[in-house]
Motif scaffolding. Structure first.
Motif, PDB file in Angstrom:
ATOM      1  N   GLU A  37      38.551  47.121  40.460  1.00  0.00           N
ATOM      2  CA  GLU A  37      37.336  46.331  40.582  1.00  0.00           C
ATOM      3  C   GLU A  37      36.121  47.113  40.122  1.00  0.00           C
ATOM      4  O   GLU A  37      35.138  46.545  39.637  1.00  0.00           O
ATOM      5  CB  GLU A  37      37.160  45.876  42.036  1.00  0.00           C
ATOM      6  CG  GLU A  37      35.951  44.970  42.240  1.00  0.00           C
ATOM      7  CD  GLU A  37      35.834  44.465  43.658  1.00  0.00           C
ATOM      8  OE1 GLU A  37      34.809  43.829  43.966  1.00  0.00           O
ATOM      9  OE2 GLU A  37      36.752  44.713  44.454  1.00  0.00           O
ATOM     10  N   LYS A  95      41.456  33.161  37.850  1.00  0.00           N
ATOM     11  CA  LYS A  95      42.344  33.309  39.003  1.00  0.00           C
ATOM     12  C   LYS A  95      41.692  32.787  40.273  1.00  0.00           C
ATOM     13  O   LYS A  95      42.321  32.116  41.091  1.00  0.00           O
ATOM     14  CB  LYS A  95      42.722  34.782  39.167  1.00  0.00           C
ATOM     15  CG  LYS A  95      43.734  35.043  40.273  1.00  0.00           C
ATOM     16  CD  LYS A  95      44.146  36.507  40.301  1.00  0.00           C
ATOM     17  CE  LYS A  95      45.177  36.754  41.387  1.00  0.00           C
ATOM     18  NZ  LYS A  95      45.602  38.178  41.428  1.00  0.00           N
ATOM     19  N   THR A  96      40.397  33.075  40.450  1.00  0.00           N
ATOM     20  CA  THR A  96      39.705  32.661  41.684  1.00  0.00           C
ATOM     21  C   THR A  96      39.116  31.266  41.576  1.00  0.00           C
ATOM     22  O   THR A  96      38.816  30.644  42.593  1.00  0.00           O
ATOM     23  CB  THR A  96      38.577  33.650  42.013  1.00  0.00           C
ATOM     24  OG1 THR A  96      37.634  33.670  40.933  1.00  0.00           O
ATOM     25  CG2 THR A  96      39.123  35.058  42.223  1.00  0.00           C
ATOM     26  N   LYS A  97      38.915  30.783  40.312  1.00  0.00           N
ATOM     27  CA  LYS A  97      38.289  29.475  40.065  1.00  0.00           C
ATOM     28  C   LYS A  97      36.976  29.330  40.830  1.00  0.00           C
ATOM     29  O   LYS A  97      36.682  28.307  41.434  1.00  0.00           O
ATOM     30  CB  LYS A  97      39.244  28.342  40.432  1.00  0.00           C
ATOM     31  CG  LYS A  97      40.469  28.242  39.533  1.00  0.00           C
ATOM     32  CD  LYS A  97      41.301  27.028  39.896  1.00  0.00           C
ATOM     33  CE  LYS A  97      42.472  26.866  38.943  1.00  0.00           C
ATOM     34  NZ  LYS A  97      43.416  27.994  39.015  1.00  0.00           N
ATOM     35  N   THR A  98      36.183  30.387  40.800  1.00  0.00           N
ATOM     36  CA  THR A  98      34.876  30.394  41.451  1.00  0.00           C
ATOM     37  C   THR A  98      33.782  30.260  40.403  1.00  0.00           C
ATOM     38  O   THR A  98      33.795  30.964  39.388  1.00  0.00           O
ATOM     39  CB  THR A  98      34.668  31.701  42.244  1.00  0.00           C
ATOM     40  OG1 THR A  98      35.715  31.819  43.204  1.00  0.00           O
ATOM     41  CG2 THR A  98      33.327  31.704  42.949  1.00  0.00           C
ATOM     42  N   LYS A 135      27.957  31.842  42.234  1.00  0.00           N
ATOM     43  CA  LYS A 135      28.232  33.115  42.904  1.00  0.00           C
ATOM     44  C   LYS A 135      27.027  34.040  42.810  1.00  0.00           C
ATOM     45  O   LYS A 135      26.720  34.776  43.748  1.00  0.00           O
ATOM     46  CB  LYS A 135      29.465  33.770  42.277  1.00  0.00           C
ATOM     47  CG  LYS A 135      29.939  35.009  43.002  1.00  0.00           C
ATOM     48  CD  LYS A 135      31.209  35.562  42.360  1.00  0.00           C
ATOM     49  CE  LYS A 135      31.675  36.821  43.074  1.00  0.00           C
ATOM     50  NZ  LYS A 135      32.910  37.387  42.450  1.00  0.00           N
ATOM     51  N   THR A 142      29.138  29.343  47.115  1.00  0.00           N
ATOM     52  CA  THR A 142      30.559  29.264  46.796  1.00  0.00           C
ATOM     53  C   THR A 142      30.900  27.839  46.410  1.00  0.00           C
ATOM     54  O   THR A 142      30.684  26.903  47.196  1.00  0.00           O
ATOM     55  CB  THR A 142      31.428  29.693  47.985  1.00  0.00           C
ATOM     56  OG1 THR A 142      31.068  31.020  48.367  1.00  0.00           O
ATOM     57  CG2 THR A 142      32.898  29.643  47.619  1.00  0.00           C
ATOM     58  N   ARG A 202      39.739  37.218  35.964  1.00  0.00           N
ATOM     59  CA  ARG A 202      39.415  37.174  37.392  1.00  0.00           C
ATOM     60  C   ARG A 202      38.814  35.812  37.762  1.00  0.00           C
ATOM     61  O   ARG A 202      39.125  35.233  38.804  1.00  0.00           O
ATOM     62  CB  ARG A 202      38.433  38.291  37.745  1.00  0.00           C
ATOM     63  CG  ARG A 202      39.062  39.669  37.828  1.00  0.00           C
ATOM     64  CD  ARG A 202      38.003  40.762  37.777  1.00  0.00           C
ATOM     65  NE  ARG A 202      37.042  40.638  38.856  1.00  0.00           N
ATOM     66  CZ  ARG A 202      37.142  41.269  40.046  1.00  0.00           C
ATOM     67  NH1 ARG A 202      38.173  42.058  40.282  1.00  0.00           N
ATOM     68  NH2 ARG A 202      36.209  41.117  40.964  1.00  0.00           N
ATOM     69  N   GLN A 203      37.957  35.304  36.889  1.00  0.00           N
ATOM     70  CA  GLN A 203      37.331  34.015  37.180  1.00  0.00           C
ATOM     71  C   GLN A 203      38.351  32.878  37.165  1.00  0.00           C
ATOM     72  O   GLN A 203      38.292  31.953  37.993  1.00  0.00           O
ATOM     73  CB  GLN A 203      36.219  33.732  36.170  1.00  0.00           C
ATOM     74  CG  GLN A 203      35.015  34.662  36.293  1.00  0.00           C
ATOM     75  CD  GLN A 203      33.921  34.307  35.316  1.00  0.00           C
ATOM     76  OE1 GLN A 203      33.490  33.159  35.247  1.00  0.00           O
ATOM     77  NE2 GLN A 203      33.484  35.295  34.552  1.00  0.00           N
ATOM     78  N   GLU A 213      46.033  43.405  37.006  1.00  0.00           N
ATOM     79  CA  GLU A 213      44.688  43.573  37.537  1.00  0.00           C
ATOM     80  C   GLU A 213      44.189  44.992  37.290  1.00  0.00           C
ATOM     81  O   GLU A 213      44.957  45.955  37.367  1.00  0.00           O
ATOM     82  CB  GLU A 213      44.664  43.265  39.036  1.00  0.00           C
ATOM     83  CG  GLU A 213      44.892  41.810  39.370  1.00  0.00           C
ATOM     84  CD  GLU A 213      43.786  40.911  38.838  1.00  0.00           C
ATOM     85  OE1 GLU A 213      42.617  41.348  38.877  1.00  0.00           O
ATOM     86  OE2 GLU A 213      44.085  39.803  38.377  1.00  0.00           O
ATOM     87  N   THR A 227      33.817  25.511  43.669  1.00  0.00           N
ATOM     88  CA  THR A 227      35.021  25.576  42.840  1.00  0.00           C
ATOM     89  C   THR A 227      34.685  25.237  41.392  1.00  0.00           C
ATOM     90  O   THR A 227      34.009  24.238  41.105  1.00  0.00           O
ATOM     91  CB  THR A 227      36.084  24.604  43.364  1.00  0.00           C
ATOM     92  OG1 THR A 227      36.366  24.910  44.721  1.00  0.00           O
ATOM     93  CG2 THR A 227      37.356  24.696  42.542  1.00  0.00           C
TER      94      THR A 227
END
Length: 671
Positions: free
Chosen positions: A32, A117-120, A125, A130, A114-115, A29, A132
């Protein structure tokens, strides 16, 4: 360390957090702070970077670019963080300028990780929802929910994007990676890495801008070499050193503030001693002014005396010709009268031209001594200055052994400056414009402007498509100046436009000459061009087009340099080893020819304010000062190592500038 500020979409200021210490180990990582756009304060979307590598969302940059161009279309689009401008572009459309900025593939890769990993869902967003993510768009580099996939497919601009299940992107990260495109050829994929320039390039680059390079590696092989040499580790070490240097400088600067405050108190005591020195100085100024006045008077008297001597001699010649004419009326054979009368007529014409030329240079002198208003407008009691020494000299900062750069050098010195683009530059011609110099770099293929002290004028630089030889300024047309440039090998005369912010080629205004064209000058509405064994005369019409009027055959084998004296007198040189200086009228009539055993390969010329002409002897390594009648005044050969093989000369007011084979430009003040 001070925070970095950037302008948000609403115009407010954001302060970035202090950067952490750089490290190559540990977690995958990144901070940020790296993946947050400093304009919108959100995660980067289509991250694009300036040459400084500061990165922002493409959409944010479009808004920033439009704001920059709103008040002035010619304004540069600059980095919101450090004000580094975007690369120069012919486009004025802000969106096109932003579109040409390169993608930051490094930060894009981390945003994608990052996307995953978060599956957002990224679009949700942005709308502060929010949901999935179930899919991945490889073109937009965004994770999408089922609803956004449907919206994606309904939009014409994105309905052909490759959208894959997000599980497939997780199992094979390479399927989600966008192609890395070439910066110079945006439609071409990067395939090679140039080891000489340390840059990625495409196939077109290899045959274009990198055609002279010999060391290329495939991208995967270049990555192996980079890892093997641990170049990133070396760069991290260098950055740590630079960080330490910056901290040292900040500490030193804070200490300098306190030191200068105490030093100021000491120096204020010195000011009190200036009064008596000022009085003494005024006495010395009075003495110096009187001496200067005496020298000026003597010089003016000498100039007037020279005029008297010249015209007394011409008066003797006139009386002699009158006596000859009187003798011709006596009882003598008619053939003798005819032949000798023709000679007398020819000499009378030549004498009249010389008298008109000399008379045109005569000025009436009156003295005027102006008061400098020493008391009422004395600029200061003393000169306040600050002596500066570089921080390198006292080892305040550490030196870095960075990678060598390409051998492109430029150096500029005051009053004796180098005018280089490349080390192989050859300053072959030029002229004066608005008290500045416009120089022609033959080997560097460029026309460049400089101040008299040697500072390059960035708004007066124009790359040429061939090797230019000489240039001259054309008259003002509707508020715009133009420059005519000769390109000998291409047998072309090219016109340039002098704009307020640039010097540019006029695309459709290039004109072919019969032979190779070299020196060029403008006189009495005509362009005169030296073409080895002839001088071509061109006329400029109202539409800025050149028309060849005539080609005059002249004496000489290598006629390359030409210089206008006034509306009817032109000088040129024959740059043969035993060549000379020629003076002719604009219709080709001969006035005089000057040659000398100590003048070898004469080249450039310049005319001073009294009409004397200066000729550069290239091989004889000297300057010949010649009178308007063709007589030698003096030979100038300074005992200076820098004076070597003079080439061309430019008259600029009271100064005459001279270029040498060593690319140096210097000036002299004719007496």
């Amino acid at each position: 360390m001070a925070g970095i500020s950037a302008t948000t979409r609403q115009g407010t200021q954001l302060s970035a957090r202090t950067r952490p210490t750089t490290s190559l180990g540990g977690d995958d990582e990144v901070s940020e702070d790296l993946v947050i756009c400093k304009i919108c304060n959100r995660e980067l979307t289509t991250p694009k970077h300036f040459p400084c590598l500061h990165t922002f969302c493409e959409a944010c940059l479009n808004i920033h670019a439009k704001a920059s161009k709103q008040s002035d279309e010619s304004a540069q689009v600059k980095c919101p963080t450090c004000s580094v401008p975007a690369p120069e572009s012919a486009d004025t459309d802000p969106e096109k300028i932003v579109a040409k900025l390169p993608i930051n593939n490094l930060l894009l890769s981390h945003v994608m990780k990052r996307q995953l990993k978060t599956k957002t869902c990224k679009p949700c967003k942005r709308r502060k929802k929010t949901s999935t993510a179930k899919s991945w768009c490889s073109e937009c580099a965004e994770a999408l929910c089922d609803e956004c996939v449907e919206n994606h497919a309904s939009i014409q601009s994105s309905n052909r994007h490759l959208v894959i299940p997000i599980t497939e992107a997780e199992n094979n990260p390479f399927t989600m990676q966008r192609k890395i495109l070439c910066i110079d050829h945006p439609r071409e994929e990067v395939t090679k890495f140039c080891m000489e320039h340390q840059t990625a390039c495409c196939g077109k680059c290899k045959t274009g801008t990198h055609s002279q390079c010999t060391s290329f590696l495939p991208i995967d092989r270049a990555i192996e070499v980079m890892r093997k040499k641990q170049e990133l580790t070396v760069l991290v070490s260098q950055l740590e050193t630079m960080s330490s240097n910056a901290e040292k400088i900040v500490t030193e600067r804070k200490k300098a503030v306190a030191d200068l405050a105490s030093h100021k108190v000491e120096e204020e005591k010195v000011i009190q001693t200036f009064r008596t020195k000022v009085i003494e100085h005024v006495d010395n100024l009075e003495k110096a002014l009187k001496e200067e006045f005496d020298e000026l008077h003597e010089r003016e008297i000498n100039h007037i005396q020279q005029d008297i001597e010249v015209f007394e001699q011409k008066l003797q010649n006139i009386n002699y010709y009158k006596d000859l004419l009187d003798a011709a009326t006596k009882n003598i054979p008619p053939l003798a009268v005819l032949t000798e009368g023709a000679k007398i007529r020819q000499q009378c014409q030549l004498l009249e031209e010389n008298m008109q030329h000399r008379a045109g240079k005569i000025v009436r002198t009156q003295y005027e001594i102006k008061e400098t208003e020493l008391v009422s407008k004395m600029p200061n009691l003393g000169i306040v200055d600050a002596k500066h020494t570089t921080l390198h000299s006292d080892r305040t900062i550490d030196h870095l052994q960075l990678s060598p750069r390409l051998p492109i050098r430029m150096s500029e010195k005051r009053h004796n400056f180098l005018a280089l683009k490349y080390q192989s530059s050859f300053i072959s011609g030029g002229f004066a414009m608005n008290k500045n110099l416009v120089l022609v770099d033959n080997k560097g293929r460029e026309v460049r402007g400089y101040s008299e002290s040697g500072h390059r004028i960035d708004t007066q630089v124009c790359p040429m498509y061939g090797n230019p030889f000489d240039a001259t300024l054309l008259p003002d047309r509707k508020g715009n100046y133009m420059i005519a440039v000769t390109l000998p090998v291409m047998k072309t005369i090219q016109l340039l436009e002098v704009g307020p912010r640039s010097l540019s080629i006029m695309d459709r205004f290039h004109f072919k000459s019969v032979d190779q064209c070299f020196g060029i000058t403008f006189v009495d509405g005509k362009l005169l061009v030296a073409c080895m064994k002839s001088i071509d005369m061109w006329e400029l019409d109202a539409e800025n087009r050149l028309t060849l009027v005539t080609s005059m055959k002249v004496e000489g084998e290598r006629v390359k340099y030409i210089c206008a004296a006034d509306h009817n007198r032109v000088y040129y040189t024959d740059s043969d080893f035993r060549g000379g200086l020629y003076c002719i009228t604009t219709d080709g009539g001969s006035i005089f020819r000057y040659s000398h055993k100590n003048l070898r390969v004469p080249m450039g010329m310049a005319v001073d304010q009294r009409g004397n002409v200066y000729v550069a002897g290239h091989y004889s390594n000297n300057i010949h000062q010649v009178s308007p009648e063709g007589g030698l005044i003096q030979i100038i050969a300074p005992e200076d190592d820098g004076f070597k093989k003079p080439i061309m000369m430019i008259s600029n007011g009271e100064k005459i500038f001279l270029s040498y084979e060593s690319h140096t430009i210097t000036n002299m003040y004719p007496s």
